[in-house]
Structure formats: C-alpha cells, structure tokens
Design a protein around this motif. Structure first.
Motif, PDB file in Angstrom:
ATOM      1  N   UNK A 362       0.827  -1.199   0.000  1.00  0.00           N
ATOM      2  CA  UNK A 362       0.000   0.000   0.000  1.00  0.00           C
ATOM      3  C   UNK A 362       0.867   1.258   0.000  1.00  0.00           C
ATOM      4  N   UNK A 363       1.963   1.226   0.724  1.00  0.00           N
ATOM      5  CA  UNK A 363       2.857   2.379   0.764  1.00  0.00           C
ATOM      6  C   UNK A 363       3.456   2.659  -0.615  1.00  0.00           C
ATOM      7  N   UNK A 364       3.865   1.612  -1.317  1.00  0.00           N
ATOM      8  CA  UNK A 364       4.433   1.797  -2.657  1.00  0.00           C
ATOM      9  C   UNK A 364       3.391   2.376  -3.612  1.00  0.00           C
ATOM     10  N   UNK A 365       2.151   1.937  -3.490  1.00  0.00           N
ATOM     11  CA  UNK A 365       1.094   2.467  -4.368  1.00  0.00           C
ATOM     12  C   UNK A 365       0.823   3.930  -4.056  1.00  0.00           C
ATOM     13  N   UNK A 452       8.219  19.316   1.495  1.00  0.00           N
ATOM     14  CA  UNK A 452       7.353  19.322   2.665  1.00  0.00           C
ATOM     15  C   UNK A 452       6.778  17.922   2.844  1.00  0.00           C
ATOM     16  N   UNK A 453       6.453  17.613   4.073  1.00  0.00           N
ATOM     17  CA  UNK A 453       5.933  16.289   4.389  1.00  0.00           C
ATOM     18  C   UNK A 453       4.416  16.321   4.307  1.00  0.00           C
ATOM     19  N   UNK A 454       3.843  15.337   3.609  1.00  0.00           N
ATOM     20  CA  UNK A 454       2.392  15.232   3.508  1.00  0.00           C
ATOM     21  C   UNK A 454       1.930  14.007   4.275  1.00  0.00           C
ATOM     22  N   UNK A 455       0.635  13.926   4.495  1.00  0.00           N
ATOM     23  CA  UNK A 455       0.092  12.790   5.208  1.00  0.00           C
ATOM     24  C   UNK A 455      -0.039  11.570   4.314  1.00  0.00           C
ATOM     25  N   UNK A 456       0.024  11.791   2.991  1.00  0.00           N
ATOM     26  CA  UNK A 456      -0.218  10.675   2.090  1.00  0.00           C
ATOM     27  C   UNK A 456       1.014   9.804   1.906  1.00  0.00           C
ATOM     28  N   UNK A 457       2.110  10.380   1.460  1.00  0.00           N
ATOM     29  CA  UNK A 457       3.284   9.571   1.169  1.00  0.00           C
ATOM     30  C   UNK A 457       4.463  10.469   0.923  1.00  0.00           C
ATOM     31  N   UNK A 458       5.624   9.888   0.859  1.00  0.00           N
ATOM     32  CA  UNK A 458       6.834  10.582   0.464  1.00  0.00           C
ATOM     33  C   UNK A 458       7.731   9.590  -0.207  1.00  0.00           C
ATOM     34  N   UNK A 459       8.229   9.902  -1.373  1.00  0.00           N
ATOM     35  CA  UNK A 459       9.093   8.967  -2.094  1.00  0.00           C
ATOM     36  C   UNK A 459      10.406   8.894  -1.327  1.00  0.00           C
TER      37      UNK A 459
END
Length: 786
Positions: A362-365, A452-459
């Motif tokens: 899920x994190x990779x997606x 900036x850091x988001x709640x969704x993801x960060x590569x």
C-alpha cells in the motif's frame, strides 16, 4: 455520504452471519471487479447487469443475516445505479460508485471484526488474541475455489472439509469449520517437529546400519580366523599321527584327548559364531523393515505438512480490493487520474508473507500516486494520457515470487537524490553515481527529497521500512527509474516461510544453509579455472560472466579457503529472478528438507539472513540468501579477498584445513579406530578414519594430515604397502608415519624402518607415548611454518 441516509440498527443473527460472511467474501470481490469493468467501459451493459445482480444478492443475504445497515447500503447503491438508466454514461459520473463500494466494503469489515470479537468472547482465547486490523479472512483448502477477500491477521479461519462424490458427501464438502489461526500455526509447527524427529530417527538408523556393517565385517573375519584354527589343529594332529606311525611308537592317549578337546572347542566356537551370525541377520532384516516404515511415514508426514501449508496459501487477488481502494482514495485526494492493473494475481503466496507485506504494498502504491504520477495537465503537456497507470506484476520463479510495482510517471529525480544524499553525508559530493546506485539511496532511513511532508506519502519516507520488511523475509528489493518514463520497484519474496528445502554448504568450520530453490548448479572447477575466477572476480557459465565470491568472505568469516582443493573444487551457482552469483565453498553437504524457525527480533533485521533451522543432529544452521549478501557485501568481500594476497591456496598442493591439526588413523578394527579417535579428540586434534590402506590413500588426496597412525595387517592394502605408497609419492614423502600393531617382533620393526616408518608402537600402546609423538610432530610443524 450514503451513511448519512441510513436509519437502521443491525440485529445480527449469530447463527446465520457466518454463512453470510462466507458468501459476502466471494460476492464483494466480484462486485469490485464488475464495477471497475463498468467504469472503464460505460457501454459494457453486461458489467452493469453483473453489478446489479451481485448487489441484489448481497442485499437479500445481508438483511436475512441481520446486517441491516449493510443491506440498506446495498439497496441505496442499487437504487442509484437504476436511477442512472441503462444508457452509457460519462466515466466521470460513474467514479462516485467506487466510493459507495468502498463504504460497503468498510461496513462489512466492521461487521466481521465485531463477529470475531464475539466468537473470541464465547470460546475464550487459548492464546493472546491477534490484532484485528484489518479484519479476519476466510480460507478454503484447494478442493474448493479459494475466495478473494481483504487480508489481515485472523482469529479464526474457515476450512472446507473435503469428502466423497455422493450427494451427501458433496453436501458435507460444502460445510466449513472455524479454526483459530493460532491453532493452525501450532499444527504446522508440530508437523514440522515430527519431520525433525523423523530426520533424527533416520540418522540413528543410519548409524545402526553402519554398526551392523562393521559387525558383519568382523564376523566374516572371525569365521576366517576360526577356520584357520581348525585347519592348524587338524594339521598338527595328522602330523603327530604320522610321526608316531613312522617311529613305530604308540600314540599317547592323553595327547590324543588334548587334540580332540581342541577340535571340540573349535566346533563349539563355530556354532557360537553361527548363532551370532543369525542374530546379525535378524537385526539386519529388522533395520530394513524399520527403514521401509520410516520412508512410508516420511511420505505421510510430507503430505500432511503440504496440506497444512496449502491452507495458509492465498491468492494475491485476495488483497486486490485493498490495493484498488488505496489507489482510488489517494487519486481522489490528490486530484489525479490513476488506473491500477494487477497482472498474475492468481499466484498464491504464504499468508504470513502477505500479512507482513501488505502495508508495504500500500505504501508503494501511495508513493506512486502522490509522487510518481503527474497531474493530468502536466501529463497532457508531456504527451502522455491524462490518466496515469500503475501496474503490479507477479511472477513465480521457483520458491520466490517477484512482485513489481511500475508506474508511467515522471520517474525519480536522481540529481536531487544525489544532492540530498551528499547533504546527509551518505555519499561524497564529488562522487559519480550510476542510476541504479542513486535510485537505491531512497531506501536509506529517513531519506527524502520532498520539500514538505504530507500525510499521504513521500518517495523515501518509509522506503527504509519497506526494505527492512523485505530483507527480514529473506527477499530483496531493486529500484529502477527512467526520467519522464516512470519508476519500477521489484520485490523478490519467498513463496512460503514455514518449510523449505535447503542445501548445506561448508566453508572451513562454518556451515550454512541456502534455499534449494535458488541453487541452479554445483560444478567442479579445475585449479586453473578457480585461480582465474579469483583474479577476475567472475566465472564464465553459459556464455555469461557470473560474479564470483568466496562464500566465507561474503559472511566475513574467512578471506580465502584454507583447504587443499585437490584436483577439483566445488563452486555453487545460485540464481533468483534472473540474477546469478557463483560461490566457492569447501564442501556441499547435501540437500535437506528443514523446518524454518522464527529468527526473533534480535536477528530478524540482519541483512541476508532469511531464516534458521535445527538439523537432526541438533545443530543450529542459519539460512542465508546469497544474492542479498552479494548485493550488500559483494564489494567488501571482494576487497577482503584481494587483501589476502598470497593467502589464496595453491591448488594441487596440500594445506591445512584449519589451525587444528588433523591426524589420520588407519586400522581395520572398529574398536581401535574409535578408541584412538576419542583419545586424540579429547586432546583437541581433528581425526580422520580409514579402515584400510586404500581408504587412507583416498583421504590423503585431499587434506594433508599432521601424522598417519597405521596398523599393519589390514584387508585390501596392508600397512607396509600403504607406507611404501606414501614414501613413493613426492608430495607425501616427508609425511610422518607411525606404525601401531600387535606384530612386535624385531623383523617387523626392521622391515617397517626400512620402508620409512618414523616410529613403531606395539598394541596395546601407551596413550602417553602416542600423545607425546603427536605433540612432537605438531611442534615441528609449528616451527617450520613461516
């Protein structure tokens, strides 16, 4: 939101809900698949009809089981579809239907979680309950179609009971039994312990057969010696009778009685030997029957374990709805258009692997949607379709499963990654990194190029966790990126983590296991080929240059092999997901089916270490992934091997196996061999055993011992012939040889010294005298060593 329109209270029937749960587990994936087909092609009327059919069935079954809120959601869903009519609609207008499906799935998951808690409260958990997030899952054995559903730790599993072909049997086959997941895991562990116990019994039976073989040899030798005694007695008696007749003297009756008594004793001894032979044959037949029964039990145990393992196997499709939902929700929050394709979803994987890796998937997606796929307008400006595409491909390769996550987005900003890595001190600012190395930097802990850091993801945020999970399972992760074309993450994971076939390899005194599925070939290399491989760092196989390593260097235990290689030496080729590595080892100990044990939290994070097992002997063996070791420590191992310099063994010349001296004991008596072996091992020496001169010569072709302790009278090749062969071999001419025999006459001593024996001890020998000789030779070798 559809939930706002609900005015229902669930009245779940505890008897009917398990039946409905099993049905819903099959219906919801069908509904999701039909919805995706319809939204992709609004003119697909058959997909619309399938959606309505499944919703109608789900609505009726939910209401019957008392899941009134779920039934009302299905009813509202059905009404909304019917209100749109049968005419093809704009795909954008159909997209909200997927949101309704997500709400439907979430409501069902809550119901299942509540039911699991009720079940645990009624039965009383025998073990600490597993966390119920996400909710439990029903499993079916392969006789019935495996349901597709969401995945999560389960307090209970539904297992189909297979039966015969009659109508009653078919009805019984459709029934299910709820089994706690912890109980199933315990059964699997117990089956593994049975296999381990069987392996120990096989080992003990093998030792018994070896003892019987020794007993048979000793019995044959005793028969020959007894026959010689009989012949000698009869010859002496006949000679005395002839002398008496010639001298015209009467034969002394007492002397006649003495010879008669000798004959009686030899006959009695012959009968006793025959009795012992009968006992030996009975023991041999009993051992053969035991071996046959043990082989049958081994087949039954393997079938039992295989069936238990099949209950843990799940299709990857079982988590597909969760993955589709992640992509839909992330796309909605980012305002992007993204489609997800899953290729090879019918491949089955161990439930434990899927449980552990689903959050990483899920994190990779999420990463792919948030940071990989561009906004629609940016994609159009770049000449791409407005809708991005993420493809998940699964491929089974032996005991491994390759899971690839590929997007057609903008790819990784490799220059920004390298700048960020230099700022964090991970690489030198002036270093020139290739694309593969730069892409791999995002797996470093805490690494991110996001402003900036988001709640969704960060590569990068969390990629170190993904790598840690993959490595803990004994797999590996590879990153490939092309600017403007997208990024691909390839995860190579084990098919199952419970039982596996391993090949045992030895490097000096260290033994490890390697999964048999990755072993492609064991080849014998000549001294010239091995020297060339050490010099170039690769070995040629099948027209391809394969990276070459000394296995001990990869494990950071030894720099080079310290064993005499003789004429050839083993090189193991391992392969996984298209990658190959060649390992030089001292010995391949064979293939074994082993029960995989949990590494525990202390060892689970060690790179390249995939599992551990306990052999039948009780020895603990670590199971490594050589490809992961080569990827992590290959450069370090190669520099370490090169630093050894002249430490590389000169193949064809004998060198010591280790710092512990080896003593070769040659004697046809099992008792003498074992007593001498225990005496020397107690003093810290390694001991090799040979039953005659031919076996001793074969052993001498490998490692050179410190000294040879040899008997004289032996079958096939006696001690004198062995000594003569040693002295005639230029490479062994100076090897110390001590003769230990019951032949203590001076002529035997003189003959042995004439052949080149260093010392001569009579049986029974003095232990102190023997140990003093061995210490003397050990000290002489130590002084001669550079």
């Amino acid at each position: 939101d559809a939930d706002d329109e609900l005015d229902q209270t669930d009245a779940v029937d505890v008897d009917l809900f398990p039946i409905f749960e099993e049905e819903a587990v099959e219906l919801l994936p069908q509904l999701g698949a039909a919805l995706r087909q319809w939204t992709a092609r609004p003119d697909n009327t058959s997909a619309r009809t399938e959606v309505l059919r499944v919703l109608h069935t789900l609505k009726g079954s939910a209401r019957l089981a008392g899941a009134l809120r779920l039934g009302e959601l299905a009813h509202l869903f059905e009404s909304e579809i019917e209100s749109r009519g049968a005419e093809p609609a704009d795909p954008a207008l159909l997209a909200p239907l997927l949101g309704r499906f997500d709400a439907l799935q979430a409501t069902f998951d809550q119901l299942r979680a509540s039911d699991a808690r009720r079940y645990a409260a009624l039965t009383g958990p025998a073990e600490p309950p597993a966390p119920v997030a996400p909710p439990p899952q029903a499993l079916l054995v392969p006789e019935q179609p495996a349901p597709r559903s969401t995945l999560g730790p389960v307090p209970a599993l539904d297992i189909t009971i297979a039966a015969g072909s009659t109508a009653a049997s078919r009805q019984a086959a459709a029934q299910t039994v709820r089994v706690r997941a912890q109980l199933l895991e315990r059964l699997l562990n117990q089956a593994g312990e049975i296999m381990l116990t069987r392996a120990r019994m096989e080992s003990e039976l093998g030792q018994l057969r070896g003892a019987l073989k020794d007993m048979t040899g000793n019995l044959d030798r005793l028969r020959l010696q007894l026959r010689d005694v009989e012949l000698q007695a009869e010859t002496q008696m006949a000679s005395r009778l002839a002398q008496a007749k010639e001298s015209q003297q009467g034969f002394d009756p007492l002397e006649f009685d003495r010879f008669t008594r000798v004959q009686e004793l030899t006959h009695m001894m012959a009968e006793s030997v025959n009795d012992v032979g009968t006992v030996q044959r009975n023991l041999q037949r009993t051992v053969e029957v035991g071996e046959n029964e043990l082989a049958a039990q081994a087949r039954q145990t393997r079938e039992l374990q295989r069936d238990l393992l099949r209950t843990r196997m799940l299709e990857f499709e079982g988590i597909s709805e969760r993955l589709y939902r992640v992509v839909r929700q992330t796309s909605k929050e980012t305002g992007k258009q993204v489609a997800l394709d899953i290729v090879g979803g019918r491949i089955e994987m161990d439930r434990a692997v899927l449980d552990r890796m689903t959050p990483s998937f899920e994190h990779l997606l999420r990463n792919a949607v948030v940071h990989g796929i561009e906004p629609p307008q940016a994609r159009l400006d770049a000449g791409k379709p407005a809708q991005g595409r993420i493809t998940v491909r699964l491929r089974q390769d032996g005991n491994d499963v390759s899971v690839e996550f590929e997007d057609d987005g903008q790819g990784l900003d490799l220059q920004a990654i390298q700048r960020r890595a230099a700022a964090l001190g991970l690489v030198d600012a002036s270093a020139v990194l290739d694309d593969s190395t730069a892409a791999g930097l995002i797996q470093q802990p805490g690494f991110s190029t996001a402003a900036e850091v988001t709640e969704l993801a960060g590569r990068g945020i969390g990629m170190d966790v993904v790598r840690a999970e993959v490595t803990a399972l004994g797999g590996r992760i590879e990153t490939h990126s092309t600017a403007g074309s997208g990024t691909r993450f390839q995860l190579v994971l084990p098919l199952t983590t419970a039982v596996t076939q391993v090949v045992l390899l030895r490097m000096g005194s260290l033994s490890i296991g390697v999964p048999a599925g990755v072993l492609e070939l064991v080849r014998r290399t000549t001294p010239a080929e091995l020297a060339q491989a050490y010099a170039s760092g690769s070995i040629r196989y099948g027209g391809e240059e394969v990276p070459f390593y000394w296995a001990g260097a990869l494990l950071q235990s030894t720099q080079r092999s310290t064993e005499g290689a003789g004429r050839t030496t083993p090189v193991v080729l391992v392969r996984s997901a298209g990658q190959r590595v060649a390992l030089h080892v001292d010995e391949v100990l064979g293939n074994q089916e082993v029960v995989v044990k949990n590494l525990g939290v202390q060892l689970a994070r060690l790179p390249g270490l995939s599992a551990m097992t306990v052999l039948a002997s009780g020895a603990i063996v670590l199971i490594y992934n050589p490809l992961a070791l080569a990827a992590l420590y290959g450069a370090q191992a190669r520099s370490w091997m090169s630093a050894a310099g002249s430490g590389q063994p000169q193949l064809g010349r004998a060198v010591p196996a280790s710092d512990v001296p080896l003593v070769l004991v040659v004697d046809d008596s099992v008792t003498v061999r074992r007593v001498t072996q225990r005496l020397l091992q107690r003093e810290g020496y390694r001991v090799a055993l040979a039953a005659d001169g031919l076996q001793a010569l074969k052993l001498l072709q490998g490692e050179r011992p410190l000294v040879v302790l040899s008997d004289i009278e032996m079958p096939r090749m006696d001690g004198f012939d062995l000594l003569r062969s040693i002295r005639n071999d230029t490479s062994l001419a100076d090897l110390p040889v001590v003769m230990i025999t019951s032949r203590i006459a001076q002529k035997h001593r003189d003959h042995a010294r004439a052949l080149g024996a260093d010392h001569y001890l009579g049986k029974p020998y003095s232990e102190d005298a023997l140990l003093a000789l061995v210490r003397q030779y050990s000290a002489a070798r130590a002084e001669a060593a550079p």
